[in-house]
Design a protein around this motif. Structure first.
Motif, PDB file in Angstrom:
ATOM      1  N   UNK A 252      11.016  14.266 116.900  1.00 26.72           N
ATOM      2  CA  UNK A 252       9.893  13.910 116.039  1.00 26.72           C
ATOM      3  C   UNK A 252       9.968  14.611 114.690  1.00 26.72           C
ATOM      4  N   UNK A 253       8.896  14.483 113.918  1.00 31.90           N
ATOM      5  CA  UNK A 253       8.861  15.004 112.558  1.00 31.90           C
ATOM      6  C   UNK A 253       7.723  16.002 112.404  1.00 31.90           C
ATOM      7  N   UNK A 254       8.060  17.238 112.053  1.00 32.84           N
ATOM      8  CA  UNK A 254       7.045  18.258 111.764  1.00 32.84           C
ATOM      9  C   UNK A 254       6.306  17.896 110.485  1.00 32.84           C
TER      10      UNK A 254
ATOM     11  N   UNK B 165       4.873  11.173 112.539  1.00 29.91           N
ATOM     12  CA  UNK B 165       4.247  12.370 113.097  1.00 29.91           C
ATOM     13  C   UNK B 165       5.221  13.047 114.064  1.00 29.91           C
ATOM     14  N   UNK B 166       4.719  13.940 114.880  1.00 29.71           N
ATOM     15  CA  UNK B 166       5.559  14.705 115.802  1.00 29.71           C
ATOM     16  C   UNK B 166       6.192  13.834 116.885  1.00 29.71           C
ATOM     17  N   UNK B 167       5.710  12.600 117.049  1.00 31.83           N
ATOM     18  CA  UNK B 167       6.210  11.729 118.119  1.00 31.83           C
ATOM     19  C   UNK B 167       7.103  10.614 117.604  1.00 31.83           C
ATOM     20  N   UNK B 168       7.252  10.485 116.282  1.00 30.62           N
ATOM     21  CA  UNK B 168       8.068   9.416 115.720  1.00 30.62           C
ATOM     22  C   UNK B 168       9.338  10.005 115.121  1.00 30.62           C
ATOM     23  N   UNK B 169      10.450   9.346 115.323  1.00 28.69           N
ATOM     24  CA  UNK B 169      11.702   9.845 114.748  1.00 28.69           C
ATOM     25  C   UNK B 169      11.947   9.175 113.401  1.00 28.69           C
ATOM     26  N   UNK B 170      12.697   9.825 112.514  1.00 29.16           N
ATOM     27  CA  UNK B 170      13.030   9.182 111.237  1.00 29.16           C
ATOM     28  C   UNK B 170      13.817   7.897 111.428  1.00 29.16           C
ATOM     29  N   UNK B 171      14.568   7.782 112.519  1.00 29.69           N
ATOM     30  CA  UNK B 171      15.333   6.567 112.779  1.00 29.69           C
ATOM     31  C   UNK B 171      14.393   5.406 113.104  1.00 29.69           C
ATOM     32  N   UNK B 172      13.321   5.679 113.813  1.00 25.84           N
ATOM     33  CA  UNK B 172      12.329   4.652 114.124  1.00 25.84           C
ATOM     34  C   UNK B 172      11.527   4.261 112.884  1.00 25.84           C
ATOM     35  N   UNK B 173      11.336   5.225 111.983  1.00 27.03           N
ATOM     36  CA  UNK B 173      10.493   5.020 110.799  1.00 27.03           C
ATOM     37  C   UNK B 173      11.246   4.434 109.613  1.00 27.03           C
ATOM     38  N   UNK B 174      12.524   4.068 109.820  1.00 26.70           N
ATOM     39  CA  UNK B 174      13.303   3.532 108.715  1.00 26.70           C
ATOM     40  C   UNK B 174      13.754   4.595 107.741  1.00 26.70           C
TER      41      UNK B 174
ATOM     42  N   UNK C 228      16.945   2.164 118.828  1.00 26.81           N
ATOM     43  CA  UNK C 228      15.627   2.722 119.143  1.00 26.81           C
ATOM     44  C   UNK C 228      14.777   1.648 119.807  1.00 26.81           C
ATOM     45  N   UNK C 229      13.783   2.094 120.563  1.00 26.79           N
ATOM     46  CA  UNK C 229      12.950   1.152 121.310  1.00 26.79           C
ATOM     47  C   UNK C 229      11.816   0.575 120.469  1.00 26.79           C
ATOM     48  N   UNK C 230      11.491   1.245 119.354  1.00 25.20           N
ATOM     49  CA  UNK C 230      10.428   0.754 118.474  1.00 25.20           C
ATOM     50  C   UNK C 230      10.838   0.990 117.027  1.00 25.20           C
ATOM     51  N   UNK C 231      10.278   0.186 116.134  1.00 31.18           N
ATOM     52  CA  UNK C 231      10.573   0.317 114.715  1.00 31.18           C
ATOM     53  C   UNK C 231       9.296   0.152 113.893  1.00 31.18           C
ATOM     54  N   UNK C 232       9.276   0.858 112.773  1.00 34.71           N
ATOM     55  CA  UNK C 232       8.161   0.715 111.836  1.00 34.71           C
ATOM     56  C   UNK C 232       8.396  -0.540 110.994  1.00 34.71           C
TER      57      UNK C 232
ATOM     58  N   UNK D 160      -1.730  -7.943  95.683  1.00 32.89           N
ATOM     59  CA  UNK D 160      -1.414  -9.213  96.328  1.00 32.89           C
ATOM     60  C   UNK D 160      -2.658 -10.006  96.709  1.00 32.89           C
ATOM     61  N   UNK D 161      -3.781  -9.293  96.850  1.00 31.21           N
ATOM     62  CA  UNK D 161      -5.072  -9.897  97.195  1.00 31.21           C
ATOM     63  C   UNK D 161      -5.062 -10.529  98.583  1.00 31.21           C
ATOM     64  N   UNK D 162      -4.295  -9.929  99.489  1.00 29.83           N
ATOM     65  CA  UNK D 162      -4.395 -10.270 100.900  1.00 29.83           C
ATOM     66  C   UNK D 162      -4.083  -9.010 101.710  1.00 29.83           C
ATOM     67  N   UNK D 163      -4.474  -8.989 103.001  1.00 27.93           N
ATOM     68  CA  UNK D 163      -4.304  -7.774 103.808  1.00 27.93           C
ATOM     69  C   UNK D 163      -2.848  -7.516 104.172  1.00 27.93           C
ATOM     70  N   UNK D 164      -2.463  -6.248 104.119  1.00 25.85           N
ATOM     71  CA  UNK D 164      -1.124  -5.819 104.522  1.00 25.85           C
ATOM     72  C   UNK D 164      -1.253  -4.609 105.440  1.00 25.85           C
ATOM     73  N   UNK D 165      -0.185  -4.322 106.157  1.00 28.46           N
ATOM     74  CA  UNK D 165      -0.213  -3.150 107.022  1.00 28.46           C
ATOM     75  C   UNK D 165       1.180  -2.771 107.486  1.00 28.46           C
ATOM     76  N   UNK D 166       1.256  -1.613 108.115  1.00 34.27           N
ATOM     77  CA  UNK D 166       2.485  -1.168 108.760  1.00 34.27           C
ATOM     78  C   UNK D 166       2.154  -0.762 110.181  1.00 34.27           C
ATOM     79  N   UNK D 167       3.159  -0.775 111.015  1.00 30.73           N
ATOM     80  CA  UNK D 167       2.950  -0.366 112.400  1.00 30.73           C
ATOM     81  C   UNK D 167       4.264  -0.338 113.153  1.00 30.73           C
ATOM     82  N   UNK D 168       4.245   0.261 114.332  1.00 30.01           N
ATOM     83  CA  UNK D 168       5.421   0.282 115.195  1.00 30.01           C
ATOM     84  C   UNK D 168       5.326  -0.856 116.209  1.00 30.01           C
ATOM     85  N   UNK D 169       6.439  -1.569 116.351  1.00 27.04           N
ATOM     86  CA  UNK D 169       6.515  -2.618 117.367  1.00 27.04           C
ATOM     87  C   UNK D 169       7.810  -2.448 118.146  1.00 27.04           C
ATOM     88  N   UNK D 170       7.863  -3.051 119.314  1.00 27.07           N
ATOM     89  CA  UNK D 170       9.112  -3.064 120.076  1.00 27.07           C
ATOM     90  C   UNK D 170      10.210  -3.664 119.204  1.00 27.07           C
TER      91      UNK D 170
END
Length: 366
Positions: free
Chosen positions: A92-94, A249-258, A284-288, A325-335
């Motif tokens: 994870x990431x401190x 955060x402490x549970x996500x790796x930089x590889x998963x986070x791009x 990795x099992x999940x990606x941002x 852009x005037x529309x909703x955007x977001x980020x998240x982890x998915x399989x």
């Protein structure tokens, strides 16, 4: 609650204030959308004096940081900056941070400045000290250091009036030291967290109000505007920049986070390097990912992400209504199997499902 040297200034300007990372910080002045657009089109000024600054000096400073951070510190030359992270020992990431390579000391030893997130200052300081070895001298200068981020396409024109440093000669992720607003030995860097260009100015607390006042005295013709943490969040999210505590955060790796690009596996052994090597080889099992919604409903942190069949595949980490852009955007982890741009997903908002599409980051091309 702590205060920055400019807290009274923000209150006098009528800023909406709130606690952030233990500090009383301005969230907005005239409004998040106006401040966001000022940075995208003109120039905005953020008080980010709540950030932490640590100096690292000594003959073993480079080796120490090589073992401590994910990026390759040996590639830095004086005047250059790296984006990096402090991996923990479980993948994870401190924290994520900036590493500034300062001029060498008189004895030839290396010197660095680390800039860390306000909410992680104490944790980072303990972590760094716990790993100290050899000829390394650490100093926490956070309480004495003020920081302004002057961001936007007109930032150069405004700040140049207050310094003899040739700002146009500072490459991205580099810095210079000189006189700003009559104050000597000021660090001016070109990193930013908005995607719209600009500079960060580090100087002692006692001089920062003078700089603030002079910026606004000369910046009126450029449409200058004070900007709060609300606009800072919408700006960074449009660019797909990670926010610690949300996207990493402490549970996500930089590889998963791009963030594999700041994780230099060939430099040698460092915290979690073997875990990261395995993740690079096996996957990795999940990606941002980034996504946009088709309806005007704003996704929030920890909202559930589902596939087209209604199966849970991840969670939202950040979301907003994009002012550009005037529309909703977001980020998240998915399989990982759902992480391809163009994939249709669903976001659960107040027990209702709303269609969304995974898109490439950054959301906004500037």
């Amino acid at each position: 609650m702590k205060e920055t040297p400019l807290t009274s200034k923000h209150i006098s300007l009528g800023a909406k204030m709130a606690e952030f990372a233990g500090y009383n910080m301005p969230i907005s002045y005239k409004g998040i959308i106006d401040e966001h657009k000022a940075v995208r089109n003109n120039v905005g000024v953020f008080d980010v004096s709540h950030m932490g600054e640590f100096t690292v000096k000594g003959k073993d400073a480079e080796a120490f940081l090589q073992n401590l951070t994910s990026n390759d510190v040996s590639a830095l030359r004086p005047g250059a900056i790296q984006y990096s992270c402090l991996p923990n020992k479980t993948g994870g990431i401190v924290d994520d941070l900036l590493v500034y390579r300062m001029d060498d000391e008189a004895d030839g030893s290396n010197s660095y400045l680390l800039v860390v997130n306000a909410g992680n200052m104490s944790k980072d300081w303990e972590w760094i000290n716990a790993h100290k070895s050899g000829d390394v001298r650490l100093d926490d200068i956070s309480e004495q250091t003020a920081l302004l981020a002057i961001q936007g396409p007109k930032a150069t024109a405004v700040l140049q009036k207050l310094t003899s440093i040739n700002l146009s000669e500072i490459p991205y992720y580099h810095f210079r030291i000189g006189t700003v607003a009559g104050v000597e030995n000021v660090i001016v860097s070109a990193t930013g967290y908005t995607g719209s260009g600009g500079f960060e100015v580090y100087m002692p607390n006692e001089h920062i109000e003078k700089l603030w006042d002079q910026l606004f005295d000369i910046g009126d013709e450029y449409g200058i505007m004070p900007a709060g943490l609300g606009a800072r969040d919408t700006l960074r999210l449009e660019m797909g920049f990670c926010l610690y505590g949300n996207d990493i955060d402490e549970t996500t790796s930089p590889m998963e986070a791009g963030l594999g690009w700041i994780t230099k596996l060939k430099k040698g052994v460092f915290n979690s390097s073997e875990i990261f090597k395995d993740q690079k080889e096996v996957g990795v099992s999940k990606k941002l990912i980034g996504f946009k919604l088709k309806e005007r409903r704003v996704p929030r942190h920890d909202y559930r992400i589902l596939n087209e069949e209604g199966g849970l595949i991840g969670r939202v980490t950040s979301g907003t209504m994009s002012p550009s852009l005037e529309y909703p955007i977001g980020m998240g982890y998915v399989e990982t199997k759902y992480a391809m741009p163009g994939t249709v997903i669903q976001i659960e908002i107040n027990n209702k499902l709303f269609a969304a599409e995974i898109v490439k980051i950054p959301f906004v091309q500037l």
